[in-house]
Design an enzyme around this catalytic site. Structure first.
Site, PDB file in Angstrom:
ATOM      1  N   TYR A  86       4.744   2.756   0.044  1.00  0.00           N
ATOM      2  CA  TYR A  86       4.385   2.840   1.464  1.00  0.00           C
ATOM      3  C   TYR A  86       5.512   3.432   2.283  1.00  0.00           C
ATOM      4  CZ  TYR A  86       0.513   0.366  -0.358  1.00  0.00           C
ATOM      5  OH  TYR A  86      -0.567   0.052  -1.121  1.00  0.00           O
ATOM      6  N   HIS A 139       0.596  -5.104 -10.084  1.00  0.00           N
ATOM      7  CA  HIS A 139      -0.478  -4.252 -10.606  1.00  0.00           C
ATOM      8  C   HIS A 139       0.102  -3.075 -11.390  1.00  0.00           C
ATOM      9  CE1 HIS A 139      -0.653  -1.827  -6.571  1.00  0.00           C
ATOM     10  NE2 HIS A 139       0.183  -1.274  -7.391  1.00  0.00           N
ATOM     11  N   HIS A 140       1.420  -2.912 -11.311  1.00  0.00           N
ATOM     12  CA  HIS A 140       2.073  -1.915 -12.172  1.00  0.00           C
ATOM     13  C   HIS A 140       2.300  -2.477 -13.571  1.00  0.00           C
ATOM     14  CE1 HIS A 140       3.049   0.845  -8.823  1.00  0.00           C
ATOM     15  NE2 HIS A 140       3.095  -0.265  -8.129  1.00  0.00           N
ATOM     16  N   SER A 180      -0.985  11.313  12.357  1.00  0.00           N
ATOM     17  CA  SER A 180      -1.540  10.670  13.551  1.00  0.00           C
ATOM     18  C   SER A 180      -1.041  11.324  14.833  1.00  0.00           C
ATOM     19  CB  SER A 180      -1.182   9.181  13.570  1.00  0.00           C
ATOM     20  OG  SER A 180      -1.681   8.548  12.416  1.00  0.00           O
ATOM     21  N   SER A 231      22.710   4.582   1.721  1.00  0.00           N
ATOM     22  CA  SER A 231      22.274   5.515   2.756  1.00  0.00           C
ATOM     23  C   SER A 231      20.980   5.043   3.409  1.00  0.00           C
ATOM     24  CB  SER A 231      22.087   6.899   2.132  1.00  0.00           C
ATOM     25  OG  SER A 231      21.331   7.723   2.964  1.00  0.00           O
ATOM     26  N   SER A 232      20.006   4.650   2.582  1.00  0.00           N
ATOM     27  CA  SER A 232      18.705   4.245   3.127  1.00  0.00           C
ATOM     28  C   SER A 232      18.834   2.999   3.990  1.00  0.00           C
ATOM     29  CB  SER A 232      17.720   3.963   2.000  1.00  0.00           C
ATOM     30  OG  SER A 232      17.530   5.108   1.231  1.00  0.00           O
ATOM     31  N   ASP A 248      19.933   9.134  22.078  1.00  0.00           N
ATOM     32  CA  ASP A 248      20.348   9.254  20.666  1.00  0.00           C
ATOM     33  C   ASP A 248      19.885   7.982  19.970  1.00  0.00           C
ATOM     34  OD1 ASP A 248      21.611   9.929  18.210  1.00  0.00           O
ATOM     35  OD2 ASP A 248      23.159  11.025  19.292  1.00  0.00           O
ATOM     36  N   GLU A 250       8.029   0.662  -1.762  1.00  0.00           N
ATOM     37  CA  GLU A 250       8.558   2.019  -1.749  1.00  0.00           C
ATOM     38  C   GLU A 250       7.432   3.049  -1.622  1.00  0.00           C
ATOM     39  OE1 GLU A 250      11.490   3.376  -1.623  1.00  0.00           O
ATOM     40  OE2 GLU A 250      11.118   5.421  -2.296  1.00  0.00           O
ATOM     41  N   TRP A 278      11.851   7.417 -13.861  1.00  0.00           N
ATOM     42  CA  TRP A 278      12.370   7.100 -12.513  1.00  0.00           C
ATOM     43  C   TRP A 278      12.408   5.598 -12.291  1.00  0.00           C
ATOM     44  CZ3 TRP A 278      10.596   4.712  -7.997  1.00  0.00           C
ATOM     45  CH2 TRP A 278       9.255   4.281  -8.010  1.00  0.00           C
ATOM     46  N   LYS A 318      -7.602   3.630   8.448  1.00  0.00           N
ATOM     47  CA  LYS A 318      -6.841   4.782   8.929  1.00  0.00           C
ATOM     48  C   LYS A 318      -7.625   6.070   8.700  1.00  0.00           C
ATOM     49  CE  LYS A 318      -2.081   3.266   8.954  1.00  0.00           C
ATOM     50  NZ  LYS A 318      -1.872   3.549  10.379  1.00  0.00           N
ATOM     51  N   THR A 365      -6.152   0.860   4.695  1.00  0.00           N
ATOM     52  CA  THR A 365      -5.978   2.292   4.442  1.00  0.00           C
ATOM     53  C   THR A 365      -7.260   3.033   4.806  1.00  0.00           C
ATOM     54  OG1 THR A 365      -4.641   1.577   2.578  1.00  0.00           O
ATOM     55  CG2 THR A 365      -5.060   3.915   2.767  1.00  0.00           C
ATOM     56  N   HIS A 407      12.656  14.755 -12.229  1.00  0.00           N
ATOM     57  CA  HIS A 407      11.592  15.206 -11.318  1.00  0.00           C
ATOM     58  C   HIS A 407      11.135  14.037 -10.438  1.00  0.00           C
ATOM     59  CE1 HIS A 407       7.976  16.964  -9.688  1.00  0.00           C
ATOM     60  NE2 HIS A 407       7.248  15.995 -10.225  1.00  0.00           N
ATOM     61  N   ARG A 434       1.302   9.751 -20.745  1.00  0.00           N
ATOM     62  CA  ARG A 434       2.382  10.309 -19.922  1.00  0.00           C
ATOM     63  C   ARG A 434       3.637  10.469 -20.774  1.00  0.00           C
ATOM     64  NH1 ARG A 434       3.181   6.164 -15.057  1.00  0.00           N
ATOM     65  NH2 ARG A 434       4.793   7.636 -14.444  1.00  0.00           N
ATOM     66  N   HIS A 436       6.730  -1.123  -5.188  1.00  0.00           N
ATOM     67  CA  HIS A 436       5.474  -0.901  -4.486  1.00  0.00           C
ATOM     68  C   HIS A 436       5.637  -0.712  -2.985  1.00  0.00           C
ATOM     69  CE1 HIS A 436       1.337   0.020  -4.768  1.00  0.00           C
ATOM     70  NE2 HIS A 436       1.278  -0.453  -3.558  1.00  0.00           N
TER      71      HIS A 436
END
Lengths: 617, 224
Positions: free
Chosen positions: A263, A308-309, A274, A174-175, A109, A261, A144, A337, A334, A80, A456, A259
């Protein structure tokens, strides 16, 4: 498959195979068609990942249930997370990068059309590679985040983690390929006058995201290479038992990627919102330069908060303080925004279309997720919350309430541009309200079950711990999502066939993509416009009346206009296939490895030595 | 084939770009930025695990096997690697000469020296040759290390050393293939100044790979 519902884009007769049909999709190098392929594929994976979540919630709906085994439950939550992050949200963002970036900056293009096709095919094959094992109950089962040494051969001997390591490695290719492409496109293919500070905010956030991808993905690549070598060749990177390896190496490398990731997942949605909020408020985006700077600041700070993780691993007071402070700092850009979106709406002529409802819900829901984020930026508080459902509530408010709500705002807003027809607003509002209720009913109670100590990743729990009610609520909420999605799917296909004709600018928007027909012709702009303002269609001083008139014309072929269109080619597809076969060979046989490598090299040379487009005459 | 090769390098002046640069040049810089993070991750891991191997052989210190009493000498051979480093650095000079030769292809060559300096085939070949010599040194180094008891599975040093230098070697290999491809194009139809971008982006990559080696050589071989 054909999404050319209204009018097949005009292709010159000298480009064989471009008239529609399966081949035209397999061989396309058109950024709009590739964007549509991304959209369909990613929505498919989004629904699949959602169904996995429905099974998870069904299992957790009441205490002591045994709907699925503990082992299969591990596969479900791992897939998931992996599916939603790598196969749904990132490629949904990619669908918009593909479709919108060239249109918003006035280009015909992307910089490398064939590389763009390659990125898509690698994504599709990699997605299938990592998803299909769940049908044989050998899906990845290490979370994950795949913490090593748990994911090393000693503790996870099966094929499960092999699929995960190799699958993520493929998706990384790919990314990265897409990121180089979009980065170059934004830097180098802007129309005359499209200065950086005139770029639409979506393109700006896309630009920031590409920088994050380019810098963050190599780190996970290396972390995965180490794990791959440990599993296949017996190296010692994560061998903490006999070789003295550091048990935190994986966590540091993973979160230095992981992290940024976050964002990468949320900034594209910020960009879409926006675009959406100004249009339905009839006001330019409030504080445009500050929105740009805050996006950049979020990206920069995003590289300095990874640990912080890891507060629970005991890094010591200095590291904890540093990472706690940097994490709190991110709240500033943040928050800027959030306030700028609110200020954009203030005193505007606000229209609550479906797109606007999704956009406004992002502002509210992301704020809730952001505030719980600040709560666990404090190490002592985090020690209570880490690995509980409180964290699950937090990241679903930012990733569902943020990314997914923003992406649906984008889908409702841009569907008319993509297909030429309007989505049904009434069905859309049903979809929105059901999804909004489902989202809050599922994830809000998780704050409470988490605070009451529910961990979890447990597959069941005993009654009488105060968790039953909250879990039942979450499960009921989760069952509403499929109903909401049925409204969306029905609306999507019905509107694509028989929706109201949109015209070039149905919402009265101000940016360049709305100046051309819907769906846009293959060449996008008959004449590349000259840009003088941020909202060329609003500010009325467009000096480029001639190109505006030419661009509004429909039905012209590239040949009539003297525009060169790249050749269609299946070579990127072949290279991607070679890459996948090669990686499959790592698991199944060395013959496959050699066949894949051979296909890869031959088709890559054939691609590089063949011209992109006909010679200029 | 020959005509299609001609297409590849057709100048793209008819494409307007914001910077006035070919997009491939912008992309190679983005790629190099990304590669920096790749090598930073590899080198950091090497440095984090430096001196933490439980058993030998070690890079700079000798080690006595407690069970057999056998003494394993420090494994790095700095004089040999200095030689291969010199060869790789020379290849960057050849690469500069190759690019200059392609860029100045149309200028008249009067003296013998000018003809040699303007021979793009020679310098492309020399660059590829130097790269190949470097790779041969690496192959020799790897096999001799394995003979001395250091495999990729042996200890943390073996795992990090072979992975880091192996990744660099793979990059050199890709560069050699790129150079050989350019050389083949040069033989087939001749590279002229209008093709200089093709050589230019290859040169950027090649110099980057060289710079990475300078960092690796300093941190792995010279730093004790």
């Amino acid at each position: 498959m054909a999404t050319t519902a209204i009018r097949t884009p005009a292709y010159g007769a000298e480009y064989p195979g471009e008239h529609g049909g399966l081949y035209s999709w397999l061989a396309t190098v058109d950024h709009k068609r590739i964007g549509i392929l991304y959209l369909y594929t990613a929505l498919g994976f989004f629904i699949f990942g959602g169904l996995e979540a429905v099974v998870i919630r069904a299992q957790l709906g009441a205490p002591n249930q045994h709907l699925v085994s503990a082992e299969f439950y591990n596969q479900l939550f791992t897939m998931h997370g992996t599916t939603m992050i790598f196969l749904a949200i990132m490629p949904l963002s990619s669908a918009f990068f593909n479709f919108l970036i060239p249109l918003q900056i006035g280009a015909r293009d992307v910089a490398f059309p064939r590389l763009n096709a390659f990125s898509y095919w690698v994504y599709l094959f990699g997605g299938l590679f990592i998803t299909l094992p769940i049908f044989f109950a050998v899906a990845p089962n290490g979370g994950w985040f795949g913490y090593a040494p748990l994911t090393t051969k000693a503790y996870s001997p099966g094929l499960n983690i092999d699929f995960w390591v190799i699958g993520l490695q493929i998706l990384g290719v790919s990314s990265l390929a897409a990121a180089f492409n979009f980065l170059t496109t934004i830097i180098n293919l802007r129309a005359p006058g499209m200065t950086l500070m005139r770029m639409p905010m979506f393109t700006w956030m896309a630009f920031v995201v590409q920088v994050l991808l380019v810098l963050a993905f190599p780190v996970i690549t290396i972390a995965l290479v180490f794990l791959l070598f440990d599993r296949f060749f017996g190296t010692n990177f994560y061998n903490t038992v006999s070789a003295g390896a550091d048990p935190l190496l994986w966590q540091h490398l993973f979160w230095i990627f992981g992290h940024p990731e976050v964002y990468i997942l949320v900034l594209p949605a910020f960009g879409l919102v926006s675009e959406v909020i100004p249009v339905y408020s009839r006001k330019p985006l409030f504080g445009y330069p500050v929105m740009v700077y805050s996006g950049i600041l979020i990206a920069v700070l995003g590289f300095g908060v990874w640990a912080h993780h890891m507060f629970a691993v005991g890094m010591g007071p200095i590291a904890d303080t540093f990472f706690g402070l940097t994490t709190m700092l991110i709240a500033i850009p943040t928050g800027v925004k959030i306030f700028n979106w609110i200020a954009t709406m203030a005193q505007g002529a606000v229209r609550y279309t479906t797109a606007m409802l999704f956009g406004v819900s992002l502002v509210g829901l992301f704020t809730i997720g952001g505030i719980s984020g600040i709560m666990h930026s404090s190490p002592p508080a985090d020690l209570q919350q880490t690995d509980t459902y409180f964290i699950v509530a937090h990241f679903h408010y930012v990733l569902f309430g943020g990314s997914i709500m923003g992406i649906f705002a984008g889908i409702y807003h841009y569907f008319p541009k993509i297909t030429g027809r309007m989505l049904d607003e009434k069905l859309g509002k049903w979809h929105f309200w059901l999804m909004f209720i489902a989202m809050n009913l599922t994830f809000f109670p998780m704050h409470f079950s988490g605070m009451l100590g529910m961990p979890r990743r447990i597959y069941t729990y005993d009654a009488g711990q105060g968790w039953d009610l909250y879990n039942a609520m979450s499960t009921i909420g989760a069952m509403i999502f499929p109903i909401a999605m049925l409204f969306f799917i029905y609306n999507f296909f019905k509107s694509r066939r028989s929706g109201e004709i949109a015209g070039s600018n149905p919402w009265g928007a101000g940016t360049l993509e709305w100046s051309i027909p819907s769906p846009p012709p293959e060449y996008n702009f008959a004449k590349i416009p000259t840009v003088t303002t941020r909202y060329p269609l609003w500010e009325g001083k467009e000096p480029d009346h001639e190109s505006a008139r030419i661009n509004a014309q429909e039905g012209k072929t590239p040949h009539e206009l003297g525009i060169i269109i790249p050749y269609s080619t299946m070579k990127p597809l072949l290279v991607a296939a070679g890459l996948i076969i090669m990686f499959c060979g790592l698991i199944w046989s060395h013959v496959l490895l050699a066949v894949g490598a051979g296909t890869l090299i031959l088709s890559l040379y054939s691609w590089l030595l063949s011209p992109l487009e006909p010679e200029h005459s | 084939m020959a005509t299609s090769v001609a297409h590849t390098s057709a100048p793209t002046h008819h494409h307007y770009t914001t910077l006035g640069l070919d997009s491939r040049k912008v992309a190679i810089w983005a790629f190099i930025g990304s590669e920096c993070m790749l090598f930073v991750s590899l080198i950091s891991t090497y440095l984090i695990y430096k001196g933490r191997s439980v058993i030998g052989p070690f890079p700079h210190e000798s080690w006595t096997d407690p069970s057999t009493g056998q003494v394993l000498k420090p494994i790095l051979n700095i004089p040999v690697t200095s030689a291969s480093t010199f060869v790789l650095l020379m290849s960057s000079l050849f690469m500069v000469l190759a690019l200059a030769a392609v860029q100045n292809k149309e200028l008249p060559k009067r003296t013998r020296g000018e003809r040699i300096l303007g021979n793009s085939k020679l310098w492309l070949f020399m660059t590829a040759l130097a790269g190949t010599i470097f790779l041969s040194f690496q192959a020799f180094e790897f096999t001799s290390f394995v003979h001395e008891g250091l495999s990729i599975r042996r200890n943390l040093f073996g795992s990090t050393f072979f992975t880091l230098t192996g990744f660099h070697g793979a990059h050199v290999t890709a560069g050699v293939l790129w150079l050989v491809t350019l050389l083949a194009i040069d033989y087939r139809r001749g590279l002229g100044s209008r093709d200089s971008l093709l050589v230019d982006i290859c040169a950027l990559y090649w110099h980057f790979v060289d710079v990475v080696w300078i960092v690796i050589f300093t941190l792995v071989y010279l730093l004790r």
